[in-house]
Design a protein around this motif. Sequence first.
Motif, PDB file in Angstrom:
ATOM      1  N   ARG A   1       0.850  -1.195   0.000  1.00  0.00           N
ATOM      2  CA  ARG A   1       0.000   0.000   0.000  1.00  0.00           C
ATOM      3  C   ARG A   1       0.879   1.236   0.000  1.00  0.00           C
ATOM      4  NH1 ARG A   1      -4.977   1.028   4.184  1.00  0.00           N
ATOM      5  NH2 ARG A   1      -5.801  -0.696   2.946  1.00  0.00           N
TER       6      ARG A   1
ATOM      7  N   THR B   1     -11.153  -8.672  -6.978  1.00  0.00           N
ATOM      8  CA  THR B   1     -11.626  -8.302  -5.636  1.00  0.00           C
ATOM      9  C   THR B   1     -13.071  -7.805  -5.710  1.00  0.00           C
ATOM     10  OG1 THR B   1      -9.370  -7.703  -5.081  1.00  0.00           O
ATOM     11  CG2 THR B   1     -11.076  -6.967  -3.559  1.00  0.00           C
TER      12      THR B   1
ATOM     13  N   SER C   1     -13.489   4.754  -5.557  1.00  0.00           N
ATOM     14  CA  SER C   1     -13.638   4.775  -7.018  1.00  0.00           C
ATOM     15  C   SER C   1     -12.366   4.211  -7.646  1.00  0.00           C
ATOM     16  CB  SER C   1     -13.896   6.194  -7.524  1.00  0.00           C
ATOM     17  OG  SER C   1     -12.916   7.080  -6.990  1.00  0.00           O
ATOM     18  N   GLY C   2     -11.658   3.412  -6.848  1.00  0.00           N
ATOM     19  CA  GLY C   2     -10.431   2.785  -7.333  1.00  0.00           C
ATOM     20  C   GLY C   2     -10.725   1.396  -7.875  1.00  0.00           C
ATOM     21  N   ASN C   3      -9.713   0.553  -7.838  1.00  0.00           N
ATOM     22  CA  ASN C   3      -9.817  -0.785  -8.432  1.00  0.00           C
ATOM     23  C   ASN C   3     -11.029  -1.565  -7.914  1.00  0.00           C
ATOM     24  OD1 ASN C   3      -9.005  -3.839  -7.724  1.00  0.00           O
ATOM     25  ND2 ASN C   3      -8.287  -3.312  -9.758  1.00  0.00           N
ATOM     26  N   VAL C   4     -11.163  -1.670  -6.606  1.00  0.00           N
ATOM     27  CA  VAL C   4     -12.221  -2.524  -6.041  1.00  0.00           C
ATOM     28  C   VAL C   4     -13.604  -1.945  -6.359  1.00  0.00           C
ATOM     29  CG1 VAL C   4     -13.117  -3.554  -3.925  1.00  0.00           C
ATOM     30  CG2 VAL C   4     -10.651  -3.316  -4.237  1.00  0.00           C
TER      31      VAL C   4
ATOM     32  N   ASP D   1      -2.367  -2.798  -3.703  1.00  0.00           N
ATOM     33  CA  ASP D   1      -3.390  -2.401  -2.724  1.00  0.00           C
ATOM     34  C   ASP D   1      -3.616  -0.920  -3.003  1.00  0.00           C
ATOM     35  OD1 ASP D   1      -4.857  -3.378  -0.127  1.00  0.00           O
ATOM     36  OD2 ASP D   1      -4.021  -1.448   0.465  1.00  0.00           O
TER      37      ASP D   1
ATOM     38  N   ASN E   1     -10.706  -3.551   3.414  1.00  0.00           N
ATOM     39  CA  ASN E   1     -10.297  -4.277   4.607  1.00  0.00           C
ATOM     40  C   ASN E   1     -10.725  -3.516   5.851  1.00  0.00           C
ATOM     41  OD1 ASN E   1      -8.787  -6.670   3.728  1.00  0.00           O
ATOM     42  ND2 ASN E   1      -7.456  -5.182   2.700  1.00  0.00           N
TER      43      ASN E   1
ATOM     44  N   LYS F   1      -0.248  10.602  -5.260  1.00  0.00           N
ATOM     45  CA  LYS F   1      -1.122  11.630  -5.860  1.00  0.00           C
ATOM     46  C   LYS F   1      -0.320  12.836  -6.335  1.00  0.00           C
ATOM     47  CE  LYS F   1      -5.494  11.050  -3.671  1.00  0.00           C
ATOM     48  NZ  LYS F   1      -5.229  10.708  -2.301  1.00  0.00           N
TER      49      LYS F   1
ATOM     50  N   ARG G   1     -10.397  13.593 -10.178  1.00  0.00           N
ATOM     51  CA  ARG G   1     -11.175  13.447  -8.938  1.00  0.00           C
ATOM     52  C   ARG G   1     -12.629  13.109  -9.290  1.00  0.00           C
ATOM     53  NH1 ARG G   1      -8.082  11.928  -5.840  1.00  0.00           N
ATOM     54  NH2 ARG G   1      -9.301  12.526  -4.034  1.00  0.00           N
TER      55      ARG G   1
ATOM     56  N   ALA H   1     -13.388   1.516  -0.030  1.00  0.00           N
ATOM     57  CA  ALA H   1     -12.349   2.545   0.011  1.00  0.00           C
ATOM     58  C   ALA H   1     -11.256   2.192   1.014  1.00  0.00           C
ATOM     59  CB  ALA H   1     -12.956   3.903   0.323  1.00  0.00           C
TER      60      ALA H   1
ATOM     61  N   SER I   1     -11.389  10.420  -1.571  1.00  0.00           N
ATOM     62  CA  SER I   1     -11.187  10.947  -0.217  1.00  0.00           C
ATOM     63  C   SER I   1     -11.690  12.385  -0.061  1.00  0.00           C
ATOM     64  CB  SER I   1      -9.718  10.837   0.197  1.00  0.00           C
ATOM     65  OG  SER I   1      -8.896  11.324  -0.818  1.00  0.00           O
TER      66      SER I   1
ATOM     67  N   GLY J   1      -3.157   2.654  -3.890  1.00  0.00           N
ATOM     68  CA  GLY J   1      -2.028   3.388  -4.457  1.00  0.00           C
ATOM     69  C   GLY J   1      -1.045   2.527  -5.237  1.00  0.00           C
TER      70      GLY J   1
ATOM     71  N   ARG K   1      -7.446 -10.812 -12.827  1.00  0.00           N
ATOM     72  CA  ARG K   1      -6.860 -10.325 -11.568  1.00  0.00           C
ATOM     73  C   ARG K   1      -7.335  -8.907 -11.233  1.00  0.00           C
ATOM     74  NH1 ARG K   1      -6.697  -8.585  -7.595  1.00  0.00           N
ATOM     75  NH2 ARG K   1      -5.169  -8.567  -5.931  1.00  0.00           N
TER      76      ARG K   1
HETATM   77  P1  NDP Z   1      -7.237   2.152  -4.972  1.00  0.00           P
HETATM   78  O1  NDP Z   1      -6.035   2.908  -4.616  1.00  0.00           O
HETATM   79  O2  NDP Z   1      -7.409   1.646  -6.357  1.00  0.00           O
HETATM   80  O3  NDP Z   1      -8.554   2.974  -4.593  1.00  0.00           O
HETATM   81  C1  NDP Z   1      -8.784   3.401  -3.287  1.00  0.00           C
HETATM   82  C2  NDP Z   1     -10.034   4.269  -3.271  1.00  0.00           C
HETATM   83  O4  NDP Z   1     -10.382   4.539  -1.918  1.00  0.00           O
HETATM   84  C3  NDP Z   1      -9.824   5.617  -3.938  1.00  0.00           C
HETATM   85  O5  NDP Z   1     -11.054   6.064  -4.463  1.00  0.00           O
HETATM   86  C4  NDP Z   1      -9.377   6.488  -2.759  1.00  0.00           C
HETATM   87  O6  NDP Z   1      -9.615   7.868  -2.934  1.00  0.00           O
HETATM   88  C5  NDP Z   1     -10.249   5.946  -1.653  1.00  0.00           C
HETATM   89  N1  NDP Z   1      -9.573   6.150  -0.365  1.00  0.00           N
HETATM   90  C6  NDP Z   1      -8.328   5.717  -0.019  1.00  0.00           C
HETATM   91  N2  NDP Z   1      -8.022   6.116   1.227  1.00  0.00           N
HETATM   92  C7  NDP Z   1      -9.080   6.818   1.653  1.00  0.00           C
HETATM   93  C8  NDP Z   1      -9.370   7.507   2.859  1.00  0.00           C
HETATM   94  N3  NDP Z   1      -8.498   7.525   3.866  1.00  0.00           N
HETATM   95  N4  NDP Z   1     -10.585   8.119   2.957  1.00  0.00           N
HETATM   96  C9  NDP Z   1     -11.486   8.091   1.927  1.00  0.00           C
HETATM   97  N5  NDP Z   1     -11.249   7.459   0.760  1.00  0.00           N
HETATM   98  C10 NDP Z   1     -10.077   6.836   0.636  1.00  0.00           C
HETATM   99  O7  NDP Z   1      -7.292   0.909  -3.918  1.00  0.00           O
HETATM  100  P2  NDP Z   1      -8.116  -0.439  -4.015  1.00  0.00           P
HETATM  101  O8  NDP Z   1      -9.401  -0.209  -4.711  1.00  0.00           O
HETATM  102  O9  NDP Z   1      -7.192  -1.481  -4.493  1.00  0.00           O
HETATM  103  O10 NDP Z   1      -8.373  -0.732  -2.469  1.00  0.00           O
HETATM  104  C11 NDP Z   1      -9.554  -0.317  -1.779  1.00  0.00           C
HETATM  105  C12 NDP Z   1      -9.742  -1.148  -0.527  1.00  0.00           C
HETATM  106  O11 NDP Z   1      -9.862  -2.537  -0.895  1.00  0.00           O
HETATM  107  C13 NDP Z   1      -8.598  -1.083   0.488  1.00  0.00           C
HETATM  108  O12 NDP Z   1      -9.134  -1.210   1.786  1.00  0.00           O
HETATM  109  C14 NDP Z   1      -7.793  -2.345   0.162  1.00  0.00           C
HETATM  110  O13 NDP Z   1      -7.027  -2.783   1.268  1.00  0.00           O
HETATM  111  C15 NDP Z   1      -8.919  -3.317  -0.160  1.00  0.00           C
HETATM  112  N6  NDP Z   1      -8.534  -4.484  -0.929  1.00  0.00           N
HETATM  113  C16 NDP Z   1      -7.960  -4.333  -2.175  1.00  0.00           C
HETATM  114  C17 NDP Z   1      -7.617  -5.452  -2.901  1.00  0.00           C
HETATM  115  C18 NDP Z   1      -7.092  -5.356  -4.302  1.00  0.00           C
HETATM  116  O14 NDP Z   1      -7.008  -6.407  -4.968  1.00  0.00           O
HETATM  117  N7  NDP Z   1      -6.766  -4.187  -4.818  1.00  0.00           N
HETATM  118  C19 NDP Z   1      -7.760  -6.812  -2.342  1.00  0.00           C
HETATM  119  C20 NDP Z   1      -8.463  -6.853  -1.076  1.00  0.00           C
HETATM  120  C21 NDP Z   1      -8.802  -5.721  -0.404  1.00  0.00           C
HETATM  121  P3  NDP Z   1      -8.386   8.864  -3.272  1.00  0.00           P
HETATM  122  O15 NDP Z   1      -8.126   8.647  -4.728  1.00  0.00           O
HETATM  123  O16 NDP Z   1      -8.892  10.214  -2.944  1.00  0.00           O
HETATM  124  O17 NDP Z   1      -7.241   8.444  -2.394  1.00  0.00           O
END
Ligand code: NDP
Length: 449
Positions: free
Chosen positions: A90, A205, A234-237, A162, A349, A130, A286, A323, A258, A164, A201
């Motif tokens: 991460r 998730t 709005s990331g990968n998951v 994970d 998680n 970022k 964003r 998120a 965020s 970032g 892959r």
């Molecule tokens: P990404 O980096 O692709 O996306 C994360 C998303 O969550 C972004 O939209 C981000 O916004 C937002 N976010 C991150 N931190 C915060 C915060 N402190 N407050 C509010 N929003 C936040 O990550 P993933 O999608 O891969 O991961 C998301 C979750 O899923 C995590 O908890 C990760 O541990 C879990 N996970 C991921 C797996 C994977 O295969 N990728 C597997 C199992 C669990 P911003 O862009 O503003 O930071």
Amino acid sequence: MQDFIQRVEDCNPGEREFLQAVSEVAESVKPVLDRNPEYRKEKIMERIVEPERAVMFRVPWVDDAGEVQINRGYRIQMNSSIGPYKGGFRFHPSVNLSILKFLAFEQVFKNALTTLPMGGGKGGSDFDPKGRSDREIMRFCQSFMSEIFRHIGPDTDVPAGDIGVGAREIGYLFGMYKKLHNEFTGVLTGKGLKWGGSLIRPEATGYGAVYFAAEMLAARGETLEGKVCLVSGSGNVAQFTTEKLIELGATVVTLSDSNGYIYDEAGIDREKLHYVMELKNIRRGRIKEYTEKYPEAVYIPLETSTPVNPLWDHKAQCAFPSATQNEINGKDAENLVKNGVYVISEGANMPTTPDGVDLFVDHKLLYGPGKAANAGGVSVSGLEMTQNSMRLSWTREEVDNRLRTIMKSIHHACTDAAETYGKPGNYVMGANIAGFEKVAEAMLAQGVV
Ligand code: NDP
């Protein structure tokens, strides 16, 4: 148990998230310890909370302006009793020892649930990607790998992505590992398709979290079709959760980052999701920009000072927190229940605080905790390792079918364990017990090491 928790707290002062994760598992497995006195005698709990190894290191790199920057890198190798350490990296400014230890601890039980031979680990850095250029990201990844390469390997520790850390970062990390080791091996998962990655892959998730929700609903004779869903992140998951929900006929009305979230009452359809993917993955913009393209939606900024997250205060039937940790607190959980949400499948998680978890369990909601619901990602990582070892690639259908089967079997393992211990429908206890039993048995068999 109180004494045990106190000892963990004394040994790990200030590690709030780690203690939260340990307390939940310890509470769940109490009846298992009562039934198996040898676990207490062999101090399984005391051993399982202590990482086998934790590495912390300096990550110096040079930014585009020629300034030297220094970040901190970590790898927590938590438990290798059922396979090589496995868990993501991460990159986020909030990263610290407590967060990575909680993630590594959760990963141990999650990986055990997948039925694949993987131990648990986690790592990362307080580096904030970022606003950084591709070149800066590359230099950072190369510096990070120039230390961590000596601690990982395809049969030792296999990291993944994970928060970032996506395809771009895995590419830079892999390139540096290959150069340093002079070896092309499956040391990382989440690789590009043309150089050892697995189909499905990136999707795994999110798809897995939806399959888990579908399994919970199927147990009640229901489906996801027509359900209104709240998704955070709005990331990968979040993206692939949304994609699968659309495919199964559900309506997703929220996404966030965020800074804030969007609410689109009409639903985020395929075209809108495609726009989000381009916005987040290519332009790295964003979520606020969504309302410029789709003015019928509203954007609500998130105030960090407010005690509730308004994203969880909309009428819906399902919630997919995707998120970060502790994004649903007790008050948010109350709002979800008040709004009619009765299915929660955690892509992130530990996204729910303990009072929120208690509320979901007390209300007998269909609540799939992260270590079960989001295990699809690491499962397909495990399948990527298998394909790398066999030097072949499975088709999309083959990997997706295997993912579906694994999510079904995780659901079954959770319901089975919960019933065995007299708590039918309690997926929290079920997941913790099923994962714990497998690891504890392996630790017993392998002696005091
Ligand atoms: P990404 O980096 O692709 O996306 C994360 C998303 O969550 C972004 O939209 C981000 O916004 C937002 N976010 C991150 N931190 C915060 C915060 N402190 N407050 C509010 N929003 C936040 O990550 P993933 O999608 O891969 O991961 C998301 C979750 O899923 C995590 O908890 C990760 O541990 C879990 N996970 C991921 C797996 C994977 O295969 N990728 C597997 C199992 C669990 P911003 O862009 O503003 O930071």
